[in-house]
Design an enzyme around this catalytic site. Structure first.
Site, PDB file in Angstrom:
ATOM      1  N   GLY A 231     -24.401  79.860 -69.901  1.00 56.75           N
ATOM      2  CA  GLY A 231     -23.937  81.235 -69.814  1.00 56.75           C
ATOM      3  C   GLY A 231     -23.102  81.666 -71.007  1.00 56.75           C
TER       4      GLY A 231
ATOM      5  N   HIS B 196     -25.173  70.557 -60.028  1.00 49.39           N
ATOM      6  CA  HIS B 196     -25.067  71.560 -61.097  1.00 49.39           C
ATOM      7  C   HIS B 196     -23.638  71.553 -61.656  1.00 49.39           C
ATOM      8  CE1 HIS B 196     -24.929  75.383 -63.201  1.00 49.39           C
ATOM      9  NE2 HIS B 196     -26.245  75.271 -63.290  1.00 49.39           N
TER      10      HIS B 196
ATOM     11  N   GLU C 260     -21.676  73.811 -62.407  1.00 51.81           N
ATOM     12  CA  GLU C 260     -20.767  74.755 -61.738  1.00 51.81           C
ATOM     13  C   GLU C 260     -20.259  74.180 -60.427  1.00 51.81           C
ATOM     14  OE1 GLU C 260     -23.445  78.046 -61.983  1.00 51.81           O
ATOM     15  OE2 GLU C 260     -23.066  78.184 -64.138  1.00 51.81           O
TER      16      GLU C 260
ATOM     17  N   LYS D  38     -28.469  81.394 -59.211  1.00 51.98           N
ATOM     18  CA  LYS D  38     -27.025  81.291 -58.941  1.00 51.98           C
ATOM     19  C   LYS D  38     -26.625  82.292 -57.846  1.00 51.98           C
ATOM     20  CE  LYS D  38     -26.406  79.461 -63.533  1.00 51.98           C
ATOM     21  NZ  LYS D  38     -25.575  79.239 -64.699  1.00 51.98           N
TER      22      LYS D  38
ATOM     23  N   SER E  78     -28.419  78.525 -71.689  1.00 53.76           N
ATOM     24  CA  SER E  78     -28.767  79.668 -72.543  1.00 53.76           C
ATOM     25  C   SER E  78     -30.214  79.621 -73.070  1.00 53.76           C
ATOM     26  CB  SER E  78     -27.770  79.800 -73.693  1.00 53.76           C
ATOM     27  OG  SER E  78     -26.464  80.030 -73.174  1.00 53.76           O
TER      28      SER E  78
ATOM     29  N   GLU F 291     -27.799  69.590 -68.748  1.00 53.32           N
ATOM     30  CA  GLU F 291     -27.132  70.890 -68.883  1.00 53.32           C
ATOM     31  C   GLU F 291     -25.766  70.678 -69.518  1.00 53.32           C
ATOM     32  OE1 GLU F 291     -26.996  74.060 -66.446  1.00 53.32           O
ATOM     33  OE2 GLU F 291     -28.979  73.853 -65.586  1.00 53.32           O
TER      34      GLU F 291
ATOM     35  N   ASN G 177     -32.789  79.313 -61.911  1.00 52.53           N
ATOM     36  CA  ASN G 177     -31.635  79.172 -61.019  1.00 52.53           C
ATOM     37  C   ASN G 177     -30.935  80.527 -60.973  1.00 52.53           C
ATOM     38  OD1 ASN G 177     -29.246  78.592 -59.748  1.00 52.53           O
ATOM     39  ND2 ASN G 177     -28.444  77.251 -61.367  1.00 52.53           N
TER      40      ASN G 177
HETATM   41  P1  13P Z   1     -27.801  80.062 -68.454  1.00 46.79           P
HETATM   42  O1  13P Z   1     -29.294  79.996 -68.732  1.00 46.79           O
HETATM   43  O2  13P Z   1     -27.368  81.399 -67.931  1.00 46.79           O
HETATM   44  O3  13P Z   1     -26.996  79.559 -69.579  1.00 46.79           O
HETATM   45  O4  13P Z   1     -27.549  79.044 -67.220  1.00 46.79           O
HETATM   46  C1  13P Z   1     -28.021  77.755 -67.312  1.00 46.79           C
HETATM   47  C2  13P Z   1     -27.900  77.112 -65.986  1.00 46.79           C
HETATM   48  O5  13P Z   1     -26.801  76.823 -65.543  1.00 46.79           O
HETATM   49  C3  13P Z   1     -29.119  76.853 -65.229  1.00 46.79           C
HETATM   50  O6  13P Z   1     -28.875  76.082 -64.113  1.00 46.79           O
END
Ligand code: 13P
Length: 260
Positions: A173, A95, A97, A11, A213, A167, A9
């Site tokens: 992150g 997601h 976010e 982003k 992560s 997740e 992803n």
């Molecule tokens: P990270 O791998 O940067 O923690 O992000 C995870 C994520 O949100 C994947 O969709």
């Protein structure tokens, strides 16, 4: 073990030129791997260019979101038909976010899941708790609520055509990965929810990815857990070397399991 799936992803990262370079390098890095499925989800602006590069190979293309309508006056939004038309097979939905910054609810995510399935896209549906919810020991209850509502009215056939991603918000992150035991606890709980609602045969076939992560140095232990079928990767998918390594390591593990 099912064939693992590693999904990247991206982003809100990468211009079209950067995306082209990155995907070409990833393609070269994983072209020999057959024991792991790979999906790349760039931002909307790069989908067309990346689609051309992936057209002749096994790596699948995904989008990071859709609006739950075929077309219409929804300024700034993108429809399932549009992403399908540009070559997407997958779409990330719900997601954390999007839940956090754009206030997406489980009901809205449920609408998106239904329309994605209607257009034969494979939704990667994210569920997971916040740090406060984990600290208050509400995490199983929270995930059950998200599961029930995001998948409301879906049939067995529908469920078999989607992928679930656990997740935990506190692991995204932050560099803080769930331990393999924490991931396995939630994945086996999600498997149990699937079993209760759709039966054992369906439950055993649905892919449950872990996201938060994930890096080359922790994928091995995560993917060894019986209910972790792959990963949804953010940061480490933005570098060809780490993403290709993740794919190679997941494929190796699936070979080891197959030999057992
Ligand atoms: P990270 O791998 O940067 O923690 O992000 C995870 C994520 O949100 C994947 O969709």
């Amino acid at each position: 073990m099912k064939k693992p799936l590693i999904a990247g992803n991206w982003k809100m990262f990468k211009t079209v030129d950067e995306a082209v370079t990155l995907v070409q390098t990833i393609k070269a890095g994983v072209y020999k791997v057959t024991d792991c499925d790979v999906v790349i989800c760039p931002p909307f602006t790069a989908l067309a260019a990346v689609s051309k590069i992936l057209a002749d190979g096994p790596i699948a293309l995904g989008a990071q979101n859709i609006y739950p309508a075929t077309e219409g006056a929804f300024t700034g939004e993108i429809s399932p038909i549009m992403i399908k038309n540009v070559g997407c097979r997958y779409v990330i939905l719900g997601h954390p976010e999007r839940r956090q910054y754009f206030h997406e609810t489980d009901d809205f995510i449920n609408e998106k899941v239904k329309i994605a399935l209607k257009y034969s896209l494979i939704p990667i549906v994210c569920i997971g708790e916040t740090l406060a919810q984990r600290d208050n020991r509400q995490f199983l209850e929270v995930v059950k609520g998200q599961f029930d509502q995001s998948f409301a009215d879906l049939t067995k056939e529908d469920i078999l055509r989607l992928v679930i991603a656990y997740e935990p918000v506190w692991a995204i992150g932050t560099g803080k990965t769930a331990t393999p035991e924490q991931a396995e606890q939630m994945h086996s709980y999600i498997r149990r929810l699937l079993n209760e609602k759709y039966g054992g045969e369906v439950a055993s076939r649905v892919l449950i990815l872990y996201g938060g992560s994930v890096k080359p140095d922790n994928i091995g232990l995560l993917i060894r857990k019986p209910n972790v079928d792959g990963a949804l990767v953010g940061g480490a998918s933005l570098k060809a070397e780490s993403f290709s390594q993740l794919v190679v390591l997941a494929a190796e593990q699936s070979k080891v399991e197959a030999r057992k």
